[in-house]
Design a protein around this motif. Structure first.
Motif, PDB file in Angstrom:
ATOM      1  N   TYR A  69      -5.356  -1.258 -16.030  1.00 35.13           N
ATOM      2  CA  TYR A  69      -5.262  -1.594 -14.607  1.00 35.13           C
ATOM      3  C   TYR A  69      -6.519  -1.145 -13.884  1.00 35.13           C
ATOM      4  O   TYR A  69      -7.108  -0.109 -14.215  1.00 35.13           O
ATOM      5  CB  TYR A  69      -4.043  -0.913 -13.972  1.00 35.13           C
ATOM      6  CG  TYR A  69      -2.720  -1.502 -14.398  1.00 35.13           C
ATOM      7  CD1 TYR A  69      -2.156  -2.568 -13.715  1.00 35.13           C
ATOM      8  CD2 TYR A  69      -2.042  -0.989 -15.503  1.00 35.13           C
ATOM      9  CE1 TYR A  69      -0.941  -3.120 -14.113  1.00 35.13           C
ATOM     10  CE2 TYR A  69      -0.828  -1.535 -15.909  1.00 35.13           C
ATOM     11  CZ  TYR A  69      -0.284  -2.596 -15.210  1.00 35.13           C
ATOM     12  OH  TYR A  69       0.902  -3.138 -15.608  1.00 35.13           O
ATOM     13  N   SER A  70      -6.926  -1.916 -12.897  1.00 38.85           N
ATOM     14  CA  SER A  70      -8.025  -1.522 -12.024  1.00 38.85           C
ATOM     15  C   SER A  70      -7.564  -1.616 -10.580  1.00 38.85           C
ATOM     16  O   SER A  70      -6.555  -2.260 -10.267  1.00 38.85           O
ATOM     17  CB  SER A  70      -9.258  -2.404 -12.256  1.00 38.85           C
ATOM     18  OG  SER A  70      -8.991  -3.750 -11.895  1.00 38.85           O
ATOM     19  N   THR A  71      -8.322  -0.983  -9.697  1.00 36.79           N
ATOM     20  CA  THR A  71      -7.919  -0.874  -8.302  1.00 36.79           C
ATOM     21  C   THR A  71      -8.125  -2.190  -7.561  1.00 36.79           C
ATOM     22  O   THR A  71      -9.222  -2.734  -7.552  1.00 36.79           O
ATOM     23  CB  THR A  71      -8.715   0.227  -7.599  1.00 36.79           C
ATOM     24  OG1 THR A  71      -8.630   1.417  -8.378  1.00 36.79           O
ATOM     25  CG2 THR A  71      -8.171   0.493  -6.206  1.00 36.79           C
ATOM     26  N   LEU A  72      -7.063  -2.670  -6.940  1.00 32.97           N
ATOM     27  CA  LEU A  72      -7.140  -3.868  -6.103  1.00 32.97           C
ATOM     28  C   LEU A  72      -7.252  -3.475  -4.638  1.00 32.97           C
ATOM     29  O   LEU A  72      -8.050  -4.021  -3.887  1.00 32.97           O
ATOM     30  CB  LEU A  72      -5.910  -4.756  -6.330  1.00 32.97           C
ATOM     31  CG  LEU A  72      -5.888  -6.088  -5.594  1.00 32.97           C
ATOM     32  CD1 LEU A  72      -6.991  -7.000  -6.110  1.00 32.97           C
ATOM     33  CD2 LEU A  72      -4.527  -6.765  -5.746  1.00 32.97           C
ATOM     34  N   VAL A  73      -6.438  -2.523  -4.219  1.00 35.43           N
ATOM     35  CA  VAL A  73      -6.464  -2.016  -2.842  1.00 35.43           C
ATOM     36  C   VAL A  73      -6.456  -0.497  -2.919  1.00 35.43           C
ATOM     37  O   VAL A  73      -5.609   0.094  -3.596  1.00 35.43           O
ATOM     38  CB  VAL A  73      -5.246  -2.499  -2.029  1.00 35.43           C
ATOM     39  CG1 VAL A  73      -5.278  -1.886  -0.632  1.00 35.43           C
ATOM     40  CG2 VAL A  73      -5.218  -4.014  -1.951  1.00 35.43           C
ATOM     41  N   GLN A  74      -7.389   0.140  -2.228  1.00 30.15           N
ATOM     42  CA  GLN A  74      -7.496   1.593  -2.263  1.00 30.15           C
ATOM     43  C   GLN A  74      -7.520   2.151  -0.851  1.00 30.15           C
ATOM     44  O   GLN A  74      -8.529   2.060  -0.159  1.00 30.15           O
ATOM     45  CB  GLN A  74      -8.757   2.020  -3.030  1.00 30.15           C
ATOM     46  CG  GLN A  74      -8.839   3.520  -3.207  1.00 30.15           C
ATOM     47  CD  GLN A  74      -9.849   3.943  -4.257  1.00 30.15           C
ATOM     48  OE1 GLN A  74      -9.967   5.123  -4.531  1.00 30.15           O
ATOM     49  NE2 GLN A  74     -10.588   3.015  -4.843  1.00 30.15           N
ATOM     50  N   LEU A  75      -6.394   2.714  -0.438  1.00 30.46           N
ATOM     51  CA  LEU A  75      -6.292   3.386   0.846  1.00 30.46           C
ATOM     52  C   LEU A  75      -6.076   4.874   0.598  1.00 30.46           C
ATOM     53  O   LEU A  75      -6.009   5.317  -0.546  1.00 30.46           O
ATOM     54  CB  LEU A  75      -5.156   2.789   1.669  1.00 30.46           C
ATOM     55  CG  LEU A  75      -5.308   1.288   2.001  1.00 30.46           C
ATOM     56  CD1 LEU A  75      -4.073   0.787   2.716  1.00 30.46           C
ATOM     57  CD2 LEU A  75      -6.547   1.048   2.844  1.00 30.46           C
ATOM     58  N   THR A  76      -5.965   5.652   1.646  1.00 27.67           N
ATOM     59  CA  THR A  76      -5.908   7.096   1.496  1.00 27.67           C
ATOM     60  C   THR A  76      -4.710   7.542   0.664  1.00 27.67           C
ATOM     61  O   THR A  76      -4.840   8.362  -0.234  1.00 27.67           O
ATOM     62  CB  THR A  76      -5.857   7.777   2.870  1.00 27.67           C
ATOM     63  OG1 THR A  76      -6.955   7.315   3.652  1.00 27.67           O
ATOM     64  CG2 THR A  76      -5.932   9.286   2.733  1.00 27.67           C
ATOM     65  N   GLN A  77      -3.533   7.024   0.951  1.00 25.69           N
ATOM     66  CA  GLN A  77      -2.334   7.488   0.264  1.00 25.69           C
ATOM     67  C   GLN A  77      -1.702   6.440  -0.647  1.00 25.69           C
ATOM     68  O   GLN A  77      -0.833   6.770  -1.444  1.00 25.69           O
ATOM     69  CB  GLN A  77      -1.296   7.948   1.296  1.00 25.69           C
ATOM     70  CG  GLN A  77      -1.689   9.212   2.031  1.00 25.69           C
ATOM     71  CD  GLN A  77      -1.845  10.402   1.110  1.00 25.69           C
ATOM     72  OE1 GLN A  77      -1.114  10.560   0.142  1.00 25.69           O
ATOM     73  NE2 GLN A  77      -2.820  11.254   1.398  1.00 25.69           N
ATOM     74  N   THR A  78      -2.105   5.205  -0.537  1.00 28.32           N
ATOM     75  CA  THR A  78      -1.496   4.137  -1.331  1.00 28.32           C
ATOM     76  C   THR A  78      -2.550   3.379  -2.124  1.00 28.32           C
ATOM     77  O   THR A  78      -3.611   3.059  -1.608  1.00 28.32           O
ATOM     78  CB  THR A  78      -0.742   3.149  -0.409  1.00 28.32           C
ATOM     79  OG1 THR A  78       0.231   3.866   0.355  1.00 28.32           O
ATOM     80  CG2 THR A  78      -0.035   2.085  -1.242  1.00 28.32           C
ATOM     81  N   GLN A  79      -2.241   3.101  -3.377  1.00 29.54           N
ATOM     82  CA  GLN A  79      -3.134   2.355  -4.255  1.00 29.54           C
ATOM     83  C   GLN A  79      -2.369   1.180  -4.857  1.00 29.54           C
ATOM     84  O   GLN A  79      -1.188   1.294  -5.184  1.00 29.54           O
ATOM     85  CB  GLN A  79      -3.622   3.241  -5.405  1.00 29.54           C
ATOM     86  CG  GLN A  79      -4.111   4.623  -4.975  1.00 29.54           C
ATOM     87  CD  GLN A  79      -5.510   4.588  -4.402  1.00 29.54           C
ATOM     88  OE1 GLN A  79      -6.463   4.319  -5.105  1.00 29.54           O
ATOM     89  NE2 GLN A  79      -5.626   4.856  -3.113  1.00 29.54           N
ATOM     90  N   VAL A  80      -3.046   0.045  -4.988  1.00 30.20           N
ATOM     91  CA  VAL A  80      -2.454  -1.120  -5.653  1.00 30.20           C
ATOM     92  C   VAL A  80      -3.379  -1.506  -6.801  1.00 30.20           C
ATOM     93  O   VAL A  80      -4.599  -1.571  -6.642  1.00 30.20           O
ATOM     94  CB  VAL A  80      -2.279  -2.314  -4.686  1.00 30.20           C
ATOM     95  CG1 VAL A  80      -1.718  -3.525  -5.439  1.00 30.20           C
ATOM     96  CG2 VAL A  80      -1.359  -1.925  -3.538  1.00 30.20           C
ATOM     97  N   PHE A  81      -2.779  -1.770  -7.975  1.00 29.64           N
ATOM     98  CA  PHE A  81      -3.564  -2.032  -9.179  1.00 29.64           C
ATOM     99  C   PHE A  81      -3.216  -3.393  -9.776  1.00 29.64           C
ATOM    100  O   PHE A  81      -2.059  -3.828  -9.733  1.00 29.64           O
ATOM    101  CB  PHE A  81      -3.310  -0.948 -10.222  1.00 29.64           C
ATOM    102  CG  PHE A  81      -3.589   0.439  -9.722  1.00 29.64           C
ATOM    103  CD1 PHE A  81      -4.879   0.927  -9.664  1.00 29.64           C
ATOM    104  CD2 PHE A  81      -2.546   1.255  -9.273  1.00 29.64           C
ATOM    105  CE1 PHE A  81      -5.141   2.202  -9.193  1.00 29.64           C
ATOM    106  CE2 PHE A  81      -2.796   2.523  -8.801  1.00 29.64           C
ATOM    107  CZ  PHE A  81      -4.105   2.999  -8.761  1.00 29.64           C
TER     108      PHE A  81
END
Length: 283
Positions: free
Chosen positions: A218-230
């Motif tokens: 998996y790689s990072t699609l959305v990277q915010l401070t507390q939430t990550q989507v892969f």
């Protein structure tokens, strides 16, 4: 003439005609698919011409889901360490641990030695996999996993250990992801051969090279401070003719070649600002 009997005959004749027409259409369609445009070559033929080889390709990953996770916040009271000199927690989610008594690594060329160290000395260490050993700088990097699939280059799921001249680990730093959730929708993944074709079309595969390994992670699609989507991602390892090792990452759903290494250098202040803007937009 018996009308009922005639009607039955007409129905049978039309059914036979329909079957014949469908059969004719399918045969023509199949023939059209088999016709090759003059001069057009398959990806296998192109790879053979450039002497680009590969091992047996994976066949077990055809579908997968996007996943999300939260950035873990460390609390010193919850951390149980028997051998440490100092614990520092930065921004709640980055942990620095210095050992009171350095821990000897059995063999820095053996992956099992690193795995054993993590399991015995690092918080939730069994959920990380060895990624890179830098003997010159005496460091090793580990990426977090989910269901045995590595999360590539995410700044919030990394362990880095440091050792001295005696191959004794003196300290490590850690970030961690938690509360993993899979999206309900299952995505069809591009096949390994399709991924190779994408890399070849972008001139990323050099002649005389060998594809040594292909893995799904998996790689990072959305990277915010507390939430990550892969997003499901193909990792492709290649050895060139001169012995250089290269790695490529391709979005397994959309086929985009992605630069995942930049995810380790994301500025945390920027992600905080991005999250604030997102919250404002949602309001």
């Amino acid at each position: 003439m018996d009308w009922s009997r005639s009607k039955t005959i007409f129905i049978v004749v039309f059914l036979i005609l329909d079957v014949f027409l469908i059969s004719l259409y399918l045969n023509r369609h199949l023939e059209a698919q088999q016709v090759k445009v003059p001069g057009e070559k398959t990806i296998e033929a192109r790879l053979k011409e450039d002497n680009i080889t590969f091992n047996i390709l994976p066949t077990h990953m055809e579908t997968a889901s996007y996943i999300s996770a939260k950035v873990a916040n460390f609390n010193e009271e919850d951390l149980q360490f028997e051998n440490f000199q100092n614990i520092t927690i930065k921004n709640n989610h980055k942990l620095f641990v210095t050992f009171k008594d350095p821990v000897k690594l059995k063999n820095i060329t053996d992956q099992m030695s690193f795995n054993e160290f993590l399991k015995n000395n690092v918080y939730n260490g069994a959920s990380y996999s060895l990624w890179k050993v830098d003997e010159e700088n005496q460091t090793a990097t580990f990426f977090q996993r989910i269901d045995q699939n590595i999360i590539y280059y995410n700044i919030h799921g990394v362990v880095t250990i440091y050792w001295n001249e005696d191959q004794e680990v003196t300290m490590y730093e850690q970030t961690m992801l938690m509360d993993f959730e899979k999206f309900e929708e299952v995505e069809n993944l591009l096949s390994p051969l399709q991924i190779i074709q994408i890399l070849y079309a972008r001139n990323l595969l050099k002649p005389e090279s060998h594809i040594t390994e292909m893995n799904i992670g998996y790689s990072t699609l959305v990277q915010l401070t507390q939430t990550q989507v892969f997003v499901p991602t193909w990792e492709v390892r290649v050895k060139t003719a001169d012995g250089t090792e290269e790695e490529f990452f391709v979005n397994a759903v959309e086929g985009k070649v992605i630069d995942v290494q930049s995810d380790l250098t994301v500025d945390e202040d920027e992600t905080e600002e991005l999250e604030k803007l997102t919250e404002i937009e949602e309001e």
